[in-house]
Write a protein that holds these residues in place. Structure first.
Motif, short mmCIF file in Angstrom:
data_model
loop_
_atom_site.label_atom_id
_atom_site.label_comp_id
_atom_site.label_asym_id
_atom_site.label_seq_id
_atom_site.Cartn_x
_atom_site.Cartn_y
_atom_site.Cartn_z
N SER A 112 0.37 28.92 4.86
CA SER A 112 0.63 30.37 4.86
C SER A 112 1.93 30.68 4.14
O SER A 112 2.03 31.63 3.37
CB SER A 112 0.71 30.91 6.28
OG SER A 112 -0.47 30.61 6.97
N ASP A 127 -6.81 33.59 5.20
CA ASP A 127 -6.00 32.54 5.79
C ASP A 127 -6.68 32.09 7.08
O ASP A 127 -6.96 32.90 7.95
CB ASP A 127 -4.59 33.09 6.08
CG ASP A 127 -3.54 32.00 6.17
OD1 ASP A 127 -3.91 30.82 6.18
OD2 ASP A 127 -2.34 32.33 6.23
N GLU A 128 -6.93 30.79 7.19
CA GLU A 128 -7.73 30.22 8.29
C GLU A 128 -9.14 30.81 8.27
O GLU A 128 -9.63 31.37 9.25
CB GLU A 128 -7.05 30.43 9.65
CG GLU A 128 -5.66 29.83 9.77
CD GLU A 128 -5.61 28.31 9.65
OE1 GLU A 128 -6.67 27.66 9.67
OE2 GLU A 128 -4.49 27.77 9.52
MG LIG Z 1 -1.00 29.45 8.54
#
Ligand SMILES: [Mg+2]
Ligand SMILES: Nc1ncnc2c1ncn2[C@@H]1O[C@H](COP(=O)(O)OP(=O)(O)O)[C@@H](O)[C@H]1O
Length: 544
Positions: free
Chosen positions: A46, A157-158
């Motif tokens: 991230s 993200d994820e």
């Molecule tokens: Mg992350």
């Protein structure tokens, strides 16, 4: 979500940033190549994306960043549409609002069609039509790029968490959209590489939108050292402690960061400009041993996550056994004393989660510092019968000091001696090194000697005997060349029996001619990667 604070500078990762920049240029030129960044939790995925976005300065490219950790569809809707309109407004110098309604008001004159679609999706959302909301959102970038002529970068993200939206075939659906949206560059990240690779291979393997998989690892040795220097600002630290810290944390930016912050705090309190052992040891105690130390809390939450629920005790026992150096299923079985299926089930889950790694028949904990914590903090907390925190603290300190001492002693040894130590650990196990399988025998006798080359240089050789055969190994920290191979060839011709195996071991890459020659002679070549895998397997510090 973790993000870099004001006093924590972003560091390194240039190879990924360069790749992202290239992909943005490609996107503008009409060639889109998606990327998936995979790597352990907290390794810095991230952070990398945030830094890339913060420095993205492209008037024709609108990014939409969505963090999907524990998020639900309403969040997905507001974040998706809000970010799109916000970033578009920024490019167009329109007022920047935090509120979706205000953003809609100020942009609807310029992108009426996009706004119409957003309003429709919002109606679907309020009516609880989840599938329509989701599919509407995935169509939105296309509507927007068609209307504005701009491109989009869509970041999930994820991304594996999309599954939580409980929409049937969510990834197939996403895949179809990705294929047709040629002006959208998709970036996915995941902290669960095993699961993510499976989704990418089975559901997102697309005709015109394949994902390039980039593994994000902890910092390598050099980057870690530089990171420590940068984090400690104007404080000095000796080369050995710096190397130790690198090895101790496994180069994990988060741990390096937190320990260095604590070292900085302590050095300010004690007015010290150079970092010595007492400060480092205190910083490690504060962050890793203390119950409320940041790293300690962090690990405790991880363990809590892994070990709650049915059979949690077995997971705890597995983690402890692995931290104590019991690597094989048989060893785990005898120390934990439950049925084999119970162990393998848990091991498989830990493998899937990326907490442990398997090599040959060996299982080991992936995160070095976590392993240290399980062994020296968690295990003691669970098993100590005497309630004597001071005694535990003293013991922790002694053990930590001993660990630094062992590291120092090892790092003072020369390269051949370190390799010999490693060879003594082999016991007929087969391992996978860099994608190749190697069977490593139990050696009965290991000796080192020096060979003189024609130019008068010394070359370090190790001869290791098994029952009935002999192995020759060349160890050289620097580049291996063709002359080194000729020398070992001549030596093996002189030997009474041809050696069963010759291994060229070097920390630097071997030059191309030498590599070809070595392969031709069927020599094995071990570089940093192979060596580090072996050192990790046998619990030895990496060679720096
Ligand atoms: Mg992350
Ligand atoms: N490149 C970097 N430079 C400085 N610190 C970093 C870097 N990468 C990660 N970190 C530190 O590690 C922490 C966790 O990283 P994060 O990006 O949240 O991991 P991930 O998204 O992979 O789970 C960050 O909050 C930061 O403190």
């Amino acid at each position: 979500m973790n993000s870099i604070g004001i006093n924590q500078a972003f560091f390194g990762r240039t190879q990924y940033l360069d790749l992202l920049k290239r992909r943005v240029i490609d996107l503008k030129e009409g060639y889109r190549q998606n990327i998936a960044f995979l790597g352990s939790c907290y390794v810095g995925k991230s952070t990398l994306i945030h830094y890339f976005l913060a420095n993205l300065d492209e008037p024709d490219v609108v990014p939409i960043y969505l963090d999907l950790e524990n998020k639900e569809l309403p969040y997905f809707f507001f974040k998706f549409t809000g970010t799109l309109l916000y970033n578009f407004s920024k490019i167009k110098n329109l007022p920047l609002h935090d509120d979706l309604n205000l953003l809609i008001e100020s942009t609807k004159g310029i992108i009426p069609h996009t706004i119409d679609v957003i309003q429709k999706i919002r109606t679907d959302l309020t009516k609880g039509k989840n599938i329509d909301t989701f599919s509407g959102l995935l169509t939105l970038p296309e509507v927007f790029t068609n209307e504005t002529g701009k491109s989009c970068i869509l970041i999930f993200d994820e991304f594996q968490n999309l599954e939580e939206f409980a929409i049937a075939d969510v990834f197939q659906y996403l895949g179809k959209k990705i294929m047709t949206q040629k002006r959208c560059f998709y970036i996915l990240t995941s902290s669960y590489p095993v699961e993510a690779k499976k989704i990418l291979a089975e559901k997102l393997s697309l005709l015109f939108g394949n994902f390039e998989i980039m593994m994000v690892e902890a910092f390598d040795l050099q980057a870690s050292q530089q990171f420590i220097e940068q984090s400690l600002v104007d404080k000095r630290i000796g080369a050995q402690l710096k190397s130790f810290l690198t090895d101790f944390t496994g180069g994990h930016p988060l741990y390096l960061n937190l320990i260095c912050q604590e070292v900085l705090n302590l050095s300010a309190i004690h007015v010290q400009n150079e970092i010595y052992m007492p400060i480092l040891s205190q910083a490690v105690e504060n962050t890793i041993f203390n119950r409320w130390g940041v790293i300690s809390r962090h690990f405790e939450l991880i363990v809590c996550d892994l070990c709650t629920g049915k059979g949690g005790r077995i997971v705890t026992e597995i983690l402890i056994a692995l931290s104590n150096g019991q690597h094989k299923t048989d060893e785990l079985l005898s120390s934990i004393g439950v049925k084999k299926t119970q162990i393998t089930q848990r091991l498989n889950r830990l493998l899937e989660l990326g907490v442990i790694v398997k090599n040959g028949t060996f299982y080991y904990l992936k995160d070095k510092l976590f392993k240290y914590w399980v062994k020296y903090v968690y295990q003691k907390r669970l098993k100590d019968v005497e309630l004597a925190p001071d005694k535990q603290r003293r013991q922790f300190k002694d053990e930590f000091n001993a660990c630094v001492e062992i590291f120092k002693v090892s790092s003072r040894k020369d390269f051949p001696a370190r390799i010999m130590e490693l060879l003594h650990c082999f016991d007929n196990e087969a391992f996978n090194l860099n994608g190749r399988k190697y069977k490593l025998p139990l050696f009965q006798e290991i000796v080192s000697l020096k060979l003189k080359s024609e130019t008068g240089r010394d070359l370090d050789i190790i001869k290791a005997k098994t029952t009935g055969s002999e192995w020759f190994m060349v160890t050289k920290k620097e580049n291996l060349g063709e002359s080194d191979i000729n020398l070992i060839l001549a030596e093996s011709k002189r030997a009474a029996r041809k050696p069963e195996r010759c291994v060229m071991i070097s920390l630097s890459t071997i030059d191309e001619n030498a590599r070809l020659k070595a392969l031709q002679e069927r020599f094995w070549i071990w570089n940093e990667n192979e060596l580090n895998t072996l050192l990790t397997l046998f619990d030895k510090p990496h060679i720096l």
